[in-house]
Design an enzyme around this catalytic site. Sequence first.
Site, PDB file in Angstrom:
ATOM      1  N   GLN A   6       1.434  -6.754   6.238  1.00 34.19           N
ATOM      2  CA  GLN A   6       2.557  -6.327   7.086  1.00 34.19           C
ATOM      3  C   GLN A   6       2.318  -6.654   8.562  1.00 34.19           C
ATOM      4  O   GLN A   6       3.135  -6.285   9.406  1.00 34.19           O
ATOM      5  CB  GLN A   6       2.818  -4.823   6.932  1.00 34.19           C
ATOM      6  CG  GLN A   6       3.137  -4.383   5.523  1.00 34.19           C
ATOM      7  CD  GLN A   6       4.472  -4.919   5.011  1.00 34.19           C
ATOM      8  OE1 GLN A   6       5.311  -5.401   5.774  1.00 34.19           O
ATOM      9  NE2 GLN A   6       4.674  -4.842   3.700  1.00 34.19           N
TER      10      GLN A   6
ATOM     11  N   HIS B  56      -2.018   0.603   1.002  1.00 31.15           N
ATOM     12  CA  HIS B  56      -1.198   0.185  -0.142  1.00 31.15           C
ATOM     13  C   HIS B  56      -2.109   0.238  -1.377  1.00 31.15           C
ATOM     14  O   HIS B  56      -3.327   0.054  -1.266  1.00 31.15           O
ATOM     15  CB  HIS B  56      -0.742  -1.258   0.122  1.00 31.15           C
ATOM     16  CG  HIS B  56       0.217  -1.830  -0.870  1.00 31.15           C
ATOM     17  ND1 HIS B  56      -0.189  -2.326  -2.089  1.00 31.15           N
ATOM     18  CD2 HIS B  56       1.559  -2.018  -0.813  1.00 31.15           C
ATOM     19  CE1 HIS B  56       0.872  -2.792  -2.735  1.00 31.15           C
ATOM     20  NE2 HIS B  56       1.940  -2.612  -1.992  1.00 31.15           N
TER      21      HIS B  56
ATOM     22  N   LYS C 192       6.012 -12.298   2.319  1.00 32.72           N
ATOM     23  CA  LYS C 192       6.368 -11.302   3.346  1.00 32.72           C
ATOM     24  C   LYS C 192       6.412 -11.952   4.731  1.00 32.72           C
ATOM     25  O   LYS C 192       6.712 -11.293   5.720  1.00 32.72           O
ATOM     26  CB  LYS C 192       5.353 -10.159   3.342  1.00 32.72           C
ATOM     27  CG  LYS C 192       5.404  -9.333   2.057  1.00 32.72           C
ATOM     28  CD  LYS C 192       4.449  -8.176   2.125  1.00 32.72           C
ATOM     29  CE  LYS C 192       4.187  -7.554   0.782  1.00 32.72           C
ATOM     30  NZ  LYS C 192       5.313  -6.774   0.259  1.00 32.72           N
TER      31      LYS C 192
HETATM   32  N1  PLP Z   1      -0.742  -4.676   1.333  1.00 33.66           N
HETATM   33  C1  PLP Z   1       0.338  -4.224   1.966  1.00 33.66           C
HETATM   34  C2  PLP Z   1       0.195  -3.483   3.252  1.00 33.66           C
HETATM   35  C3  PLP Z   1       1.602  -4.447   1.420  1.00 33.66           C
HETATM   36  O1  PLP Z   1       2.689  -4.001   2.055  1.00 33.66           O
HETATM   37  C4  PLP Z   1       1.699  -5.147   0.201  1.00 33.66           C
HETATM   38  C5  PLP Z   1       3.017  -5.322  -0.438  1.00 33.66           C
HETATM   39  O2  PLP Z   1       3.939  -4.564  -0.213  1.00 33.66           O
HETATM   40  C6  PLP Z   1       0.530  -5.610  -0.407  1.00 33.66           C
HETATM   41  C7  PLP Z   1      -0.677  -5.365   0.190  1.00 33.66           C
HETATM   42  C8  PLP Z   1       0.577  -6.382  -1.676  1.00 33.66           C
HETATM   43  O3  PLP Z   1       1.244  -7.599  -1.462  1.00 33.66           O
HETATM   44  P1  PLP Z   1       1.572  -8.543  -2.696  1.00 33.66           P
HETATM   45  O4  PLP Z   1       2.320  -7.706  -3.689  1.00 33.66           O
HETATM   46  O5  PLP Z   1       2.413  -9.620  -2.093  1.00 33.66           O
HETATM   47  O6  PLP Z   1       0.277  -9.061  -3.227  1.00 33.66           O
END
Ligand code: PLP
Length: 417
Positions: free
Chosen positions: A213, A133, A236
């Site tokens: 995730q 990500h 999440k």
């Molecule tokens: N890492 C992964 C694998 C994610 O799916 C996400 C969000 O979709 C994030 C990091 C970032 O999460 P957040 O926006 O809640 O900080």
Amino acid sequence: MVKTEATLVAPSLDPGLLRPDFPALDQKIHGHPLVYLDNAATTQKPTAVLRALDRYYRRDCSNVHRGVHTLSQRSTASYESARGIVQRFLGSSSDREIVFVRGATEGINLVARSFLGPRLEPGDEVLVTAMEHHANIVPWQLVCKAAGARLRVLPMDDRGELRLEELGKVLTERTRLLAAVHVSNALGTVNPVEELVAAARQRGVPVLLDGAQAVPHKAVNVEALGCDFYVFSGHKAFGPTGIGVLWGRREHLETMEPYQGGGDMIVTVGFEGSTFREPPARFEAGTPNIAGAIGLGAALEYLEELGLPQIEAYEAELLSYATQRIGSLPGIRLIGTARRKAGVLSFVVEGVHPHDVGTILDQRGVAVRVGHHCAQPVMAHFGVPATVRASFAFYNTRFEVDALEQGLREVKEIFGP
Ligand code: PLP
């Protein structure tokens, strides 16, 4: 009967019984029952979480760590008890290793700025995987740029599995950190993080795992994983937005400079200089997200009560059903067909832009995500600008998969063969 991993843990989870716990699921969208398949973006919240938030704001609302009065003592006790719940949930040996942050993104930025940044020299390397990500790419790029270091990438294959045979080439004597996603948000791949950690450890390279995730779908034990840092987001994992967790080994946290300065993280302050508290307080400057932490604690307790092995077994069965139903529709190309997957079915519909697919599905009450999912390098690998992503939680059902399938059939009818 042959005992498989799934049958060893009885999948006793019944979403029919659980769905009433999630008030938001019970509504109609454009006249159709809501089919919520955007859980990788954020999850719905059980009443246990809503009640914990309500109770804090109605009864205990007060700042933490500062007041001698009863409300402050109550809110401090609930906030710190939430830290204890996270510690237990992650299998950490101390609640001093649990830092409350805004989410996975802030946790990664904290490690980049306070741990890695000061240790990076020109020519050093940070290793990430090809399926990160953006939150697990950009913070490292920023500190690499400042230090004259560079980002290296462990590639993946066309199923969306990491090419571990390449690890020897990209994990070098210049690697200062390995940052890897536990479960990919764009592909659903469950990465062999134990192997990654073992390889990194052999070379003395610390490892950060992005569990955003993973935590909603499977039991995570940071001690068993052997990593150095683990991050996830509350929203999440059925908790509130604006709260997340950085777990860090105590010996690392103790050596790290503060990330932000302000109230609550200091021992003394004078104009000539200040001294800082021990972790985790050192990293929690200012009034924290008290309600968020308490709500997160309630969410994790809810998950513990359901049982993470039961959740994993149920979702594995649901994902396999969805893969078979959606994957066998004509004109559908699945993006991400790794052998170990969790929670995510990404695909493109031949000749139809993902945004059109998402809009038509919404008209039928089916909520999916369309776009690059903050994983542009993954889209580039598969040669697509975007995908449609259906992402599941334990409250989803086969009927909902059928509704998605029916919606996709209608998409094909509208756009023709
Ligand atoms: N890492 C992964 C694998 C994610 O799916 C996400 C969000 O979709 C994030 C990091 C970032 O999460 P957040 O926006 O809640 O900080």
